[in-house]
Design a protein around this motif. Sequence first.
Motif, PDB file in Angstrom:
ATOM      1  N   SER A  19      -0.993  -2.805   9.062  1.00  0.00           N
ATOM      2  CA  SER A  19      -1.637  -1.894   8.114  1.00  0.00           C
ATOM      3  C   SER A  19      -0.658  -0.807   7.691  1.00  0.00           C
ATOM      4  O   SER A  19       0.389  -0.625   8.294  1.00  0.00           O
ATOM      5  CB  SER A  19      -2.880  -1.259   8.746  1.00  0.00           C
ATOM      6  OG  SER A  19      -2.513  -0.469   9.856  1.00  0.00           O
ATOM      7  N   HIS A  21       1.488   1.769   4.757  1.00  0.00           N
ATOM      8  CA  HIS A  21       2.475   1.690   3.676  1.00  0.00           C
ATOM      9  C   HIS A  21       3.782   2.283   4.199  1.00  0.00           C
ATOM     10  O   HIS A  21       3.774   3.331   4.841  1.00  0.00           O
ATOM     11  CB  HIS A  21       1.989   2.476   2.452  1.00  0.00           C
ATOM     12  CG  HIS A  21       2.950   2.471   1.317  1.00  0.00           C
ATOM     13  ND1 HIS A  21       3.223   1.341   0.571  1.00  0.00           N
ATOM     14  CD2 HIS A  21       3.715   3.447   0.796  1.00  0.00           C
ATOM     15  CE1 HIS A  21       4.111   1.637  -0.357  1.00  0.00           C
ATOM     16  NE2 HIS A  21       4.432   2.906  -0.243  1.00  0.00           N
ATOM     17  N   CYS A  33       7.704  -2.627   2.076  1.00  0.00           N
ATOM     18  CA  CYS A  33       6.346  -3.174   2.000  1.00  0.00           C
ATOM     19  C   CYS A  33       6.356  -4.617   1.495  1.00  0.00           C
ATOM     20  O   CYS A  33       5.663  -5.475   2.033  1.00  0.00           O
ATOM     21  CB  CYS A  33       5.464  -2.309   1.103  1.00  0.00           C
ATOM     22  SG  CYS A  33       4.875  -0.811   1.887  1.00  0.00           S
ATOM     23  N   THR A  37       5.011  -7.750   3.655  1.00  0.00           N
ATOM     24  CA  THR A  37       3.926  -8.554   3.086  1.00  0.00           C
ATOM     25  C   THR A  37       4.336 -10.012   2.948  1.00  0.00           C
ATOM     26  O   THR A  37       3.583 -10.918   3.317  1.00  0.00           O
ATOM     27  CB  THR A  37       3.499  -7.992   1.711  1.00  0.00           C
ATOM     28  OG1 THR A  37       3.023  -6.658   1.903  1.00  0.00           O
ATOM     29  CG2 THR A  37       2.412  -8.840   1.081  1.00  0.00           C
ATOM     30  N   SER A  38       5.527 -10.254   2.455  1.00  0.00           N
ATOM     31  CA  SER A  38       6.006 -11.623   2.282  1.00  0.00           C
ATOM     32  C   SER A  38       6.124 -12.348   3.622  1.00  0.00           C
ATOM     33  O   SER A  38       5.690 -13.495   3.762  1.00  0.00           O
ATOM     34  CB  SER A  38       7.357 -11.617   1.568  1.00  0.00           C
ATOM     35  OG  SER A  38       7.843 -12.920   1.428  1.00  0.00           O
ATOM     36  N   GLN A  41       2.524 -13.008   4.979  1.00  0.00           N
ATOM     37  CA  GLN A  41       1.850 -14.086   4.254  1.00  0.00           C
ATOM     38  C   GLN A  41       2.443 -15.451   4.606  1.00  0.00           C
ATOM     39  O   GLN A  41       1.704 -16.426   4.775  1.00  0.00           O
ATOM     40  CB  GLN A  41       1.929 -13.855   2.747  1.00  0.00           C
ATOM     41  CG  GLN A  41       1.036 -12.748   2.271  1.00  0.00           C
ATOM     42  CD  GLN A  41       1.193 -12.470   0.782  1.00  0.00           C
ATOM     43  OE1 GLN A  41       2.250 -12.710   0.203  1.00  0.00           O
ATOM     44  NE2 GLN A  41       0.142 -11.960   0.176  1.00  0.00           N
ATOM     45  N   ASN A  62      -5.449  -2.587   2.528  1.00  0.00           N
ATOM     46  CA  ASN A  62      -4.305  -2.048   3.273  1.00  0.00           C
ATOM     47  C   ASN A  62      -4.237  -2.490   4.733  1.00  0.00           C
ATOM     48  O   ASN A  62      -3.631  -1.812   5.559  1.00  0.00           O
ATOM     49  CB  ASN A  62      -4.298  -0.518   3.177  1.00  0.00           C
ATOM     50  CG  ASN A  62      -2.908   0.056   3.235  1.00  0.00           C
ATOM     51  OD1 ASN A  62      -1.938  -0.611   2.870  1.00  0.00           O
ATOM     52  ND2 ASN A  62      -2.787   1.266   3.704  1.00  0.00           N
TER      53      ASN A  62
END
Length: 106
Positions: A19, A21, A33, A37-38, A41, A62
């Motif tokens: 979670s 930023h 970020c 995230t990449s 995922q 978030n």
Amino acid sequence: MIFAEFSRKGDRITGVSVSGHAGYAPKGEDIVCASVTSALQTVINGITEVLKVPADVQVEENKITCALPDAPEEPAAQAMLEALYLQLTLLREDYPKTITLKNLEV
């Protein structure tokens, strides 16, 4: 700050929660970020879609969590989660004060 918590039961990772930023750059321009995230995922999609492990994935504003079932233990899923931990560790080294990592024994 990005907060990543890895739940562990002995040598096994049972889940991950990410979670926050990074605050490295404005939203939409933050390479930390985007990297987190990449990586997240890729790992979660690899576990659920490629390996077909029935993980419990929750996506909120978030925050993303992924909990693995107790059985069957999937060595490939464990390897992917360890690789995610390594990637986040390396990003934290490259971009100090943007990522906090925790290991929680469950």
